[in-house]
Scaffold this motif. Structure first.
Motif, mmCIF file in Angstrom:
data_model
loop_
_atom_site.group_PDB
_atom_site.id
_atom_site.type_symbol
_atom_site.label_atom_id
_atom_site.label_comp_id
_atom_site.label_asym_id
_atom_site.label_seq_id
_atom_site.Cartn_x
_atom_site.Cartn_y
_atom_site.Cartn_z
ATOM 1 N N LEU A 33 0.862 -1.043 0.075
ATOM 2 C CA LEU A 33 -0.082 0.143 0.167
ATOM 3 C C LEU A 33 1.059 1.157 0.132
ATOM 4 O O LEU A 33 1.597 1.446 0.828
ATOM 5 N N ILE A 34 0.774 2.272 -0.859
ATOM 6 C CA ILE A 34 1.683 3.244 -1.052
ATOM 7 C C ILE A 34 0.956 4.430 -0.947
ATOM 8 O O ILE A 34 -0.032 4.846 -1.723
ATOM 9 N N GLU A 35 1.422 5.511 -0.065
ATOM 10 C CA GLU A 35 0.762 6.736 0.224
ATOM 11 C C GLU A 35 1.611 7.699 0.206
ATOM 12 O O GLU A 35 3.074 7.816 0.679
ATOM 13 N N SER A 36 1.403 8.912 -0.572
ATOM 14 C CA SER A 36 2.272 9.841 -0.799
ATOM 15 C C SER A 36 2.556 10.787 0.540
ATOM 16 O O SER A 36 3.194 11.298 0.651
ATOM 17 N N LEU A 37 1.389 10.800 1.430
ATOM 18 C CA LEU A 37 1.546 11.634 2.556
ATOM 19 C C LEU A 37 2.294 10.624 3.772
ATOM 20 O O LEU A 37 2.260 9.408 3.554
ATOM 21 N N ILE A 296 -17.540 7.592 -0.042
ATOM 22 C CA ILE A 296 -16.903 6.366 0.665
ATOM 23 C C ILE A 296 -17.377 5.159 0.364
ATOM 24 O O ILE A 296 -16.745 4.216 0.425
ATOM 25 N N ALA A 297 -18.947 5.186 0.629
ATOM 26 C CA ALA A 297 -19.839 3.878 0.552
ATOM 27 C C ALA A 297 -19.401 3.218 -0.943
ATOM 28 O O ALA A 297 -19.071 1.853 -0.852
ATOM 29 N N THR A 298 -19.252 3.964 -2.028
ATOM 30 C CA THR A 298 -19.131 3.344 -3.206
ATOM 31 C C THR A 298 -17.557 2.826 -3.341
ATOM 32 O O THR A 298 -17.233 1.702 -3.836
HETATM 33 C C1 LIG Z 1 -14.848 18.384 2.554
HETATM 34 C C2 LIG Z 1 -15.457 16.874 2.022
HETATM 35 C C3 LIG Z 1 -16.436 16.403 2.760
HETATM 36 C C4 LIG Z 1 -16.816 14.970 2.469
HETATM 37 N N1 LIG Z 1 -17.821 14.337 2.922
HETATM 38 C C5 LIG Z 1 -18.140 13.141 2.619
HETATM 39 C C6 LIG Z 1 -19.257 12.294 3.461
HETATM 40 O O1 LIG Z 1 -19.973 12.873 4.169
HETATM 41 N N2 LIG Z 1 -19.625 11.310 2.905
HETATM 42 C C7 LIG Z 1 -19.111 10.674 1.910
HETATM 43 O O2 LIG Z 1 -19.099 9.422 1.500
HETATM 44 N N3 LIG Z 1 -17.887 11.199 1.120
HETATM 45 C C8 LIG Z 1 -17.553 12.476 1.553
HETATM 46 N N4 LIG Z 1 -16.514 12.934 0.898
HETATM 47 C C9 LIG Z 1 -15.863 12.539 -0.298
HETATM 48 C C10 LIG Z 1 -15.066 11.307 0.387
HETATM 49 O O3 LIG Z 1 -14.109 11.984 1.089
HETATM 50 C C11 LIG Z 1 -14.253 10.647 -0.865
HETATM 51 O O4 LIG Z 1 -15.230 10.229 -1.647
HETATM 52 C C12 LIG Z 1 -13.240 9.564 -0.510
HETATM 53 O O5 LIG Z 1 -12.238 10.136 0.299
HETATM 54 C C13 LIG Z 1 -12.825 8.951 -1.776
HETATM 55 O O6 LIG Z 1 -11.657 8.082 -1.182
HETATM 56 P P1 LIG Z 1 -10.448 7.701 -2.364
HETATM 57 O O7 LIG Z 1 -9.489 6.608 -1.317
HETATM 58 O O8 LIG Z 1 -10.868 7.356 -3.487
HETATM 59 O O9 LIG Z 1 -9.453 9.078 -2.330
HETATM 60 P P2 LIG Z 1 -8.833 9.970 -1.380
HETATM 61 O O10 LIG Z 1 -9.341 9.995 -0.031
HETATM 62 O O11 LIG Z 1 -8.631 11.382 -2.090
HETATM 63 O O12 LIG Z 1 -7.237 9.233 -0.973
HETATM 64 C C14 LIG Z 1 -6.437 9.105 -2.021
HETATM 65 C C15 LIG Z 1 -5.094 9.114 -1.505
HETATM 66 O O13 LIG Z 1 -4.120 8.727 -2.571
HETATM 67 C C16 LIG Z 1 -2.987 9.441 -2.238
HETATM 68 N N5 LIG Z 1 -2.179 9.571 -3.565
HETATM 69 C C17 LIG Z 1 -2.624 10.487 -4.596
HETATM 70 N N6 LIG Z 1 -1.541 10.304 -5.573
HETATM 71 C C18 LIG Z 1 -0.802 9.500 -5.106
HETATM 72 C C19 LIG Z 1 0.541 9.174 -5.518
HETATM 73 N N7 LIG Z 1 0.777 9.198 -6.736
HETATM 74 N N8 LIG Z 1 1.246 8.052 -4.987
HETATM 75 C C20 LIG Z 1 0.903 7.825 -3.732
HETATM 76 N N9 LIG Z 1 -0.288 8.294 -3.113
HETATM 77 C C21 LIG Z 1 -0.929 8.889 -3.677
HETATM 78 C C22 LIG Z 1 -3.337 10.778 -1.671
HETATM 79 O O14 LIG Z 1 -2.377 11.388 -0.703
HETATM 80 C C23 LIG Z 1 -4.580 10.322 -0.720
HETATM 81 O O15 LIG Z 1 -4.173 9.918 0.457
HETATM 82 C C24 LIG Z 1 -16.199 14.477 1.143
HETATM 83 C C25 LIG Z 1 -14.934 15.156 0.484
HETATM 84 C C26 LIG Z 1 -14.746 16.418 1.174
HETATM 85 C C27 LIG Z 1 -13.723 16.964 0.342
#
Ligand SMILES: Cc1cc2nc3c(=O)[nH]c(=O)nc-3n(C[C@H](O)[C@H](O)[C@H](O)COP(=O)(O)OP(=O)(O)OC[C@H]3O[C@@H](n4cnc5c(N)ncnc54)[C@H](O)[C@@H]3O)c2cc1C
Length: 330
Positions: A33-37, A296-298
């Motif tokens: 699992l690779i994360e940039s942060l 998040i659910a999807t």
């Molecule tokens: C203010 C706000 C409120 C929200 N409220 C809700 C809510 O109430 N309910 C809900 O279901 N959703 C909500 N969402 C949406 C929800 O947060 C996102 O749908 C969800 O975070 C998507 O998850 P993800 O893992 O796809 O992406 P992210 O959460 O964006 O995670 C992606 C990760 O990949 C890392 N990454 C990116 N590029 C690279 C790379 N090149 N190399 C390594 N790592 C990398 C990033 O640093 C990040 O940590 C909200 C969003 C915001 C902004």
């Protein structure tokens, strides 16, 4: 010694990536699992740590931070190799192996799940030069450990949800907390602003930070020079910790270099989360398909679909499906 070749490398440690990693471990795959942060969690952890989420199944309400903590706890039951502070910069394919280049090391894998959300986050930094040594102890753009702020005099800069939430939260353990914002109004939830007004946080607005430097008499402390907006008034506060919360910049430009089929800024996937590249899948906010919701659910549902397709591609002989009670061995 031969280099390890993972079954699946998951790029991005947000909700989609963390849960997919856990599910892949349940299916007995070798996972990176690779994360940039420096820490896992994605948007809920970095953008809205204290905001409550009401649409995650089985959790009537949960904060961004608590959701991340539970996801990481669940993943740690089975464990996987985590590469934090590691940004993926390139992907190359040869002889059924993907060679992942990062800003530190290279990682080899048979398949990839791209879960990068809106792209790699980078904090918006102060725009003037300052002594980089300040970042060792005094100046930060993230909260890595709340205990760093225990009994300290702290200043937080920013006016969004994150800054306001951290000010309220950290003030409970800090010696004193000041919140610096360029406007008189915050861009935060009304209930958070009410909590802020009811708290002991000193609100310094409308001010911007003009300079930061080590305090001359006590170089364990930092002087924060503030300038009042539309005025020449300057004032300096001296604190132990300065936390900058100016938000994050995200970048998904690298997707173009990886030859992925895109629709706008999103990766096109089929119903099994497959992209146009062999054994490369994508899930979460970065993808598009008819009816896609950025939730998040999807994202949680897309992980198991991608992992199952990857498993079938890599190990057709292990093509079985079972419920978690049969898959999970304590
Ligand atoms: C203010 C706000 C409120 C929200 N409220 C809700 C809510 O109430 N309910 C809900 O279901 N959703 C909500 N969402 C949406 C929800 O947060 C996102 O749908 C969800 O975070 C998507 O998850 P993800 O893992 O796809 O992406 P992210 O959460 O964006 O995670 C992606 C990760 O990949 C890392 N990454 C990116 N590029 C690279 C790379 N090149 N190399 C390594 N790592 C990398 C990033 O640093 C990040 O940590 C909200 C969003 C915001 C902004």
């Amino acid at each position: 010694m031969n280099k390890k070749i993972y079954d699946i490398a998951i790029i991005g440690g947000g909700p989609a990536g963390i849960f997919a990693a856990y599910y892949a471990r349940m299916r007995k795959l070798d996972v990176a699992l690779i994360e940039s942060l420096p820490k896992l969690g994605g948007q809920p952890e970095t953008l809205y740590a204290q905001k409550e989420i009401f649409d995650v199944a089985a959790l009537p309400k949960v904060s961004g931070t608590d959701l991340t903590e539970s996801l990481v706890q669940q993943l740690d039951l089975l464990g996987c190799d985590k590469y934090l502070s590691t940004s993926v910069t390139n992907l190359e394919h040869d002889n059924d192996i993907w060679y992942i280049t990062t800003d530190g090391k290279s990682i080899d894998t048979k398949s990839i799940i791209i879960a990068i959300g809106n792209g790699a986050f980078k904090p918006r930094k102060l725009t003037f030069d300052y002594d980089p040594l300040l970042e060792e102890n005094n100046l930060s753009y993230f909260v890595n450990d709340v205990n760093d702020f225990l009994d300290k005099d702290i200043a937080i800069a920013g006016g969004g949800d994150s800054a306001v939430d951290w000010a309220i939260h950290l003030d409970k353990i800090a010696n004193s907390t000041s919140l610096i914002h360029r406007r008189n109004k915050y861009r935060a939830m009304e209930s958070s602003v009410t909590d802020l007004n009811d708290s002991n946080v000193t609100q310094l607005n409308p001010y911007i930070i003009k300079d930061v430097h080590f305090n001359q008499d006590d170089n364990s402390k930092v002087d924060v020079v503030l300038k009042m907006i539309r005025s020449d008034e300057l004032k300096t506060i001296t604190v132990d910790k300065l936390l900058i919360n100016y938000g994050f910049i995200s970048d998904s430009k690298i997707l173009h270099d990886w030859n992925l089929d895109l629709e706008g800024p999103f990766i096109k996937v089929d119903q099994e989360m497959e992209t146009n590249l062999p054994n490369v899948f994508a899930i979460g906010d970065i993808i598009t398909y008819p009816g896609k919701l950025q939730l998040i659910a999807t994202a949680f549902a897309e992980g198991p679909i991608a992992v199952t397709r990857a498993l079938r591609n890599l190990y057709p002989e292990r093509d079985y499906f079972a419920h978690s009670t049969s898959l999970f061995e304590q």
